[in-house]
Design a protein around this motif. Structure first.
Motif, PDB file in Angstrom:
ATOM      1  N   MET A   1     -32.017  28.046   0.429  1.00  0.00           N
ATOM      2  CA  MET A   1     -31.817  27.402   1.734  1.00  0.00           C
ATOM      3  C   MET A   1     -32.388  25.974   1.681  1.00  0.00           C
ATOM      4  SD  MET A   1     -34.920  28.627   4.187  1.00  0.00           S
ATOM      5  CE  MET A   1     -36.599  28.152   3.771  1.00  0.00           C
ATOM      6  N   ARG A   2     -31.917  25.164   2.652  1.00  0.00           N
ATOM      7  CA  ARG A   2     -32.395  23.784   2.707  1.00  0.00           C
ATOM      8  C   ARG A   2     -33.685  23.687   3.529  1.00  0.00           C
ATOM      9  NH1 ARG A   2     -27.688  21.367   5.913  1.00  0.00           N
ATOM     10  NH2 ARG A   2     -28.103  23.373   6.888  1.00  0.00           N
ATOM     11  N   ALA A   3     -34.554  22.752   3.159  1.00  0.00           N
ATOM     12  CA  ALA A   3     -35.792  22.544   3.894  1.00  0.00           C
ATOM     13  C   ALA A   3     -36.170  21.066   3.809  1.00  0.00           C
ATOM     14  CB  ALA A   3     -36.907  23.397   3.313  1.00  0.00           C
ATOM     15  N   VAL A   4     -36.792  20.563   4.879  1.00  0.00           N
ATOM     16  CA  VAL A   4     -37.299  19.192   4.886  1.00  0.00           C
ATOM     17  C   VAL A   4     -38.718  19.241   4.341  1.00  0.00           C
ATOM     18  CG1 VAL A   4     -37.833  17.165   6.292  1.00  0.00           C
ATOM     19  CG2 VAL A   4     -35.915  18.669   6.939  1.00  0.00           C
ATOM     20  N   THR A   5     -38.959  18.525   3.233  1.00  0.00           N
ATOM     21  CA  THR A   5     -40.282  18.577   2.615  1.00  0.00           C
ATOM     22  C   THR A   5     -40.939  17.203   2.588  1.00  0.00           C
ATOM     23  OG1 THR A   5     -39.327  18.251   0.431  1.00  0.00           O
ATOM     24  CG2 THR A   5     -39.671  20.536   1.130  1.00  0.00           C
ATOM     25  N   PHE A   6     -42.272  17.238   2.723  1.00  0.00           N
ATOM     26  CA  PHE A   6     -43.065  16.010   2.578  1.00  0.00           C
ATOM     27  C   PHE A   6     -43.158  15.672   1.091  1.00  0.00           C
ATOM     28  CE2 PHE A   6     -47.217  14.174   1.554  1.00  0.00           C
ATOM     29  CZ  PHE A   6     -47.178  13.020   2.326  1.00  0.00           C
ATOM     30  N   GLU A  11     -42.185   9.229   2.945  1.00  0.00           N
ATOM     31  CA  GLU A  11     -41.056   9.830   2.231  1.00  0.00           C
ATOM     32  C   GLU A  11     -40.962  11.342   2.460  1.00  0.00           C
ATOM     33  OE1 GLU A  11     -41.204   9.314  -2.034  1.00  0.00           O
ATOM     34  OE2 GLU A  11     -39.394  10.543  -2.277  1.00  0.00           O
ATOM     35  N   VAL A  12     -39.821  11.749   3.044  1.00  0.00           N
ATOM     36  CA  VAL A  12     -39.507  13.182   3.130  1.00  0.00           C
ATOM     37  C   VAL A  12     -38.158  13.385   2.450  1.00  0.00           C
ATOM     38  CG1 VAL A  12     -40.744  13.495   5.321  1.00  0.00           C
ATOM     39  CG2 VAL A  12     -38.291  13.024   5.353  1.00  0.00           C
ATOM     40  N   SER A  13     -37.885  14.604   1.969  1.00  0.00           N
ATOM     41  CA  SER A  13     -36.557  14.839   1.397  1.00  0.00           C
ATOM     42  C   SER A  13     -36.047  16.222   1.747  1.00  0.00           C
ATOM     43  CB  SER A  13     -36.559  14.607  -0.117  1.00  0.00           C
ATOM     44  OG  SER A  13     -37.628  15.259  -0.714  1.00  0.00           O
ATOM     45  N   ILE A  14     -34.768  16.438   1.471  1.00  0.00           N
ATOM     46  CA  ILE A  14     -34.154  17.748   1.686  1.00  0.00           C
ATOM     47  C   ILE A  14     -34.169  18.451   0.336  1.00  0.00           C
ATOM     48  CG2 ILE A  14     -32.088  18.990   2.443  1.00  0.00           C
ATOM     49  CD1 ILE A  14     -33.135  17.215   4.625  1.00  0.00           C
ATOM     50  N   GLU A  15     -34.791  19.630   0.279  1.00  0.00           N
ATOM     51  CA  GLU A  15     -34.872  20.348  -0.991  1.00  0.00           C
ATOM     52  C   GLU A  15     -34.402  21.792  -0.811  1.00  0.00           C
ATOM     53  OE1 GLU A  15     -38.193  18.639  -3.819  1.00  0.00           O
ATOM     54  OE2 GLU A  15     -39.120  19.519  -2.059  1.00  0.00           O
ATOM     55  N   LEU A  42     -45.346  12.932  12.451  1.00  0.00           N
ATOM     56  CA  LEU A  42     -45.486  11.521  12.061  1.00  0.00           C
ATOM     57  C   LEU A  42     -46.854  11.265  11.411  1.00  0.00           C
ATOM     58  CD1 LEU A  42     -43.406   9.287  12.302  1.00  0.00           C
ATOM     59  CD2 LEU A  42     -44.500   8.537  14.423  1.00  0.00           C
ATOM     60  N   HIS A  43     -47.883  12.000  11.883  1.00  0.00           N
ATOM     61  CA  HIS A  43     -49.202  11.866  11.235  1.00  0.00           C
ATOM     62  C   HIS A  43     -49.120  12.322   9.777  1.00  0.00           C
ATOM     63  CE1 HIS A  43     -51.093  10.644  14.867  1.00  0.00           C
ATOM     64  NE2 HIS A  43     -50.976  11.807  15.473  1.00  0.00           N
ATOM     65  N   ILE A  44     -48.332  13.373   9.525  1.00  0.00           N
ATOM     66  CA  ILE A  44     -48.127  13.842   8.148  1.00  0.00           C
ATOM     67  C   ILE A  44     -47.335  12.794   7.362  1.00  0.00           C
ATOM     68  CG2 ILE A  44     -46.922  15.575   6.732  1.00  0.00           C
ATOM     69  CD1 ILE A  44     -47.529  17.613   8.985  1.00  0.00           C
ATOM     70  N   TYR A  45     -46.273  12.304   7.977  1.00  0.00           N
ATOM     71  CA  TYR A  45     -45.398  11.296   7.360  1.00  0.00           C
ATOM     72  C   TYR A  45     -46.202  10.060   6.927  1.00  0.00           C
ATOM     73  CZ  TYR A  45     -41.137   8.325   7.086  1.00  0.00           C
ATOM     74  OH  TYR A  45     -40.118   7.489   6.692  1.00  0.00           O
ATOM     75  N   HIS A  46     -47.187   9.716   7.756  1.00  0.00           N
ATOM     76  CA  HIS A  46     -48.021   8.539   7.451  1.00  0.00           C
ATOM     77  C   HIS A  46     -49.134   8.835   6.465  1.00  0.00           C
ATOM     78  CE1 HIS A  46     -46.792   6.616  11.533  1.00  0.00           C
ATOM     79  NE2 HIS A  46     -45.956   6.299  10.562  1.00  0.00           N
ATOM     80  N   GLY A  47     -49.348  10.117   6.153  1.00  0.00           N
ATOM     81  CA  GLY A  47     -50.441  10.473   5.253  1.00  0.00           C
ATOM     82  C   GLY A  47     -51.780  10.593   5.958  1.00  0.00           C
ATOM     83  N   ASP A 333     -40.301   6.714  13.120  1.00  0.00           N
ATOM     84  CA  ASP A 333     -41.410   5.866  12.711  1.00  0.00           C
ATOM     85  C   ASP A 333     -41.275   4.453  13.286  1.00  0.00           C
ATOM     86  OD1 ASP A 333     -43.752   5.207  11.332  1.00  0.00           O
ATOM     87  OD2 ASP A 333     -42.618   4.447   9.613  1.00  0.00           O
ATOM     88  N   ARG A 334     -40.035   3.994  13.443  1.00  0.00           N
ATOM     89  CA  ARG A 334     -39.803   2.664  14.031  1.00  0.00           C
ATOM     90  C   ARG A 334     -39.888   2.718  15.559  1.00  0.00           C
ATOM     91  NH1 ARG A 334     -35.430   2.649  10.247  1.00  0.00           N
ATOM     92  NH2 ARG A 334     -33.929   2.871  11.951  1.00  0.00           N
ATOM     93  N   ARG A 335     -40.261   3.880  16.112  1.00  0.00           N
ATOM     94  CA  ARG A 335     -40.409   4.084  17.561  1.00  0.00           C
ATOM     95  C   ARG A 335     -39.107   3.829  18.308  1.00  0.00           C
ATOM     96  NH1 ARG A 335     -45.801   4.527  18.707  1.00  0.00           N
ATOM     97  NH2 ARG A 335     -47.157   3.939  16.980  1.00  0.00           N
ATOM     98  N   GLU A 336     -38.000   4.180  17.641  1.00  0.00           N
ATOM     99  CA  GLU A 336     -36.708   3.993  18.306  1.00  0.00           C
ATOM    100  C   GLU A 336     -36.243   5.293  18.961  1.00  0.00           C
ATOM    101  OE1 GLU A 336     -34.085   2.371  15.307  1.00  0.00           O
ATOM    102  OE2 GLU A 336     -35.470   0.690  14.964  1.00  0.00           O
ATOM    103  N   ALA A 337     -37.048   6.343  18.855  1.00  0.00           N
ATOM    104  CA  ALA A 337     -36.652   7.619  19.445  1.00  0.00           C
ATOM    105  C   ALA A 337     -37.836   8.229  20.179  1.00  0.00           C
ATOM    106  CB  ALA A 337     -36.197   8.583  18.348  1.00  0.00           C
TER     107      ALA A 337
END
Ligand code: ZN
Ligand code: ZN
Length: 344
Positions: A1-6, A11-15, A42-47, A333-337
Motif C-alpha cells: 500500500m502507499r504511505a506518506v513518509t518523512f 522532504e516527504v515522499s510516497i512509498e 508541519l513541525h515534523i516536516y520542519h524537523g 509550508d508556504r502558508r497558502e492553505a
C-alpha cells in the motif's frame, strides 16, 4: 500500500509499505477515506519534532473498518469511522481518571519512536490499536471533511475552551487563528461566551473569525490590550488561549487576562521559554497547558458537529490526492492553505 513518509526536513515522499495486520484482539484495520495535514505534521516536516526517516506520518483520519479483532465491540467491518489522533488503553491510572491524553500507554499516530512508534494515517490503510477507545462511528449526515475534525483539531479547540473555565457571558481572547484557534472561537461562541476576541495578523483569518461570531483584533494594527480592557470595563478578559505556541503569544495572553483569570497554552511548546512569572503570580492567574484530551471530548464534539452547532467546513481550503502529498506539504509550508484534506 502507499504511505506518506518523512524523509528529511522539508522532504516527504510516497512509498510502498507492507499492509497493516492485526496482532491483538483489540485492534482494527481501516481503509483510509480522507486524512488531513495538521500543524503538528508541519513541525515534523520542519524537523522541529524529530522522527525516523521512512516513518509514515499523519494522524487525522476518517475511514472504513476492514477488519476488527474479537475484542472490538464499538465498531465492525463496513462501519464508517473517525479516529482520535492518539490511542489510550482505558485501564491505567490516568485513563481511570479520565485523562486519556496522559495514558501510560499513549501512542500518537505518525510521530515516530518519540510517541509510541505508531505508523501514521496518510496512507491507503492503517492499523488502529485499542479500537474501542480510538474509533467512533461517523453519525449519518456528517460529511468526511467535518468528521475529520472531531478527533483532533475541533477536539483541541473544545479542550482549550473547556479548560479555560469560561461560562456563558464570560469574555475570552483567542490568540492565533490557525485551525485550532478558529475551532476554539467556534466552540466558545457556541457555548455563549461573549465577547470572544480573535487575535491574529492575517486578514482572511480575522474575517473567518468575524463570520464565526467573534470580534477580530489585528495583533499590531489594533491594540489587543486596549481592546481587552474596552470590552471588560478595564479588567481584562476572563480567560485567554494561546493557540500559537510562541512565547510572545503566551506573554500577550498573560497580559490580556484579568486578575484571577485563566491562561491556557494549547499551542505546541518543545523548548524552554521565558514566562513573566511575577505577573502570573501578582495577577493570581491559573496557567494551564498541554495537548488536548480528545478521547475525553470526542462524543460531545461529534454531537455538536452532527447538530451543526460547530461547522469547520470553511477551514478546509484544499482537497488533494494522497499521491500529491509532497506538493501539499510544500503548499502548507508556504502558508497558502488552512486545512488540506488528502484522499488516497
Ligand atoms: Zn493534529
Ligand atoms: Zn491508559
Amino acid at each position: 500500500m502507499r504511505a506518506v513518509t518523512f524523509q528529511a526536513p522539508g522532504e516527504v515522499s510516497i512509498e510502498e509499505r507492507p499492509e497493516p495486520e492485526i496482532t491483538s484482539q483489540d485492534e482494527a484495520v481501516i481503509e483510509i477515506d480522507v486524512t488531513g495535514i495538521c500543524g503538528s505534521d508541519l513541525h515534523i516536516y520542519h524537523g522541529r519534532v524529530q522522527i525516523e526517516p521512512g516513518f509514515t506520518i499523519g494522524h487525522e483520519f476518517v475511514g472504513t473498518v476492514l477488519e476488527a479483532g474479537d475484542g472490538v465491540s464499538r465498531v465492525q467491518p463496513g462501519d464508517r469511522v473517525l479516529g482520535t489522533f492518539h490511542t489510550a488503553c482505558g485501564t491505567c491510572f490516568f485513563c481511570l481518571r479520565g485523562v486519556f491524553h496522559k495514558c501510560e500507554e499513549m501512542r500518537v499516530f505518525g510521530h515516530g519512536k518519540l510517541l509510541g512508534s505508531l505508523q501514521g494515517t496518510q496512507a491507503d490503510r492503517a492499523l488502529i490499536p485499542h479500537a474501542n477507545m480510538t474509533l467512533r462511528k461517523v453519525p449519518d449526515g456528517v460529511k468526511d471533511d467535518v468528521a475529520l475534525f472531531a478527533g483532533d483539531v475541533m477536539g483541541t479547540g473544545y479542550h482549550a475552551v473547556a479548560q479555560s473555565d469560561v461560562r456563558p457571558g464570560d469574555s475570552l481572547a483567542v490568540l492565533g487563528l490557525g485551525p485550532v484557534g478558529l475551532c476554539a472561537v467556534q466552540v466558545a461562541v457556541a457555548a455563549g461566551v461573549s465577547p470572544v476576541l480573535a487575535i491574529d495578523s492575517v486578514e482572511q483569518r480575522l474575517e473567518l473569525a468575524r463570520a464565526f461570531g467573534a470580534t477580530p483584533v489585528h495583533v499590531t494594527e489594533d491594540d489587543p490590550r486596549e481592546e481587552a480592557k474596552r470590552v471588560t470595563d478595564g479588567r481584562g478578559v476572563d480567560a485567554a488561549i494561546d493557540a500559537v505556541g510562541h512565547p510572545d503569544a503566551l506573554d500577550l495572553a498573560i497580559r490580556l487576562a484579568r486578575k484571577a483569570g485563566v491562561v491556557y497554552a494549547i499551542g505546541v511548546y518543545a523548548e524552554p521559554c521565558q514566562v513573566h512569572m511575577g505577573l502570573v503570580w501578582i495577577k493570581a492567574l491559573t496557567l494551564r497547558s498541554g495537548f488536548a484530551n480528545v478521547i475525553g471530548h470526542v462524543d460531545h464534539v461529534l454531537d455538536m458537529l452532527g447538530s451543526g452547532k460547530l461547522d469547520p467546513t470553511p477551514l478546509v481550503t484544499h482537497h488533494m490526492p494522497l499521491d500529491d502529498a509532497p506538493e501539499a506539504y510544500a503548499l502548507y509550508d508556504r502558508r497558502e492553505a488552512m486545512k488540506i484534506v488528502l484522499t488516497p
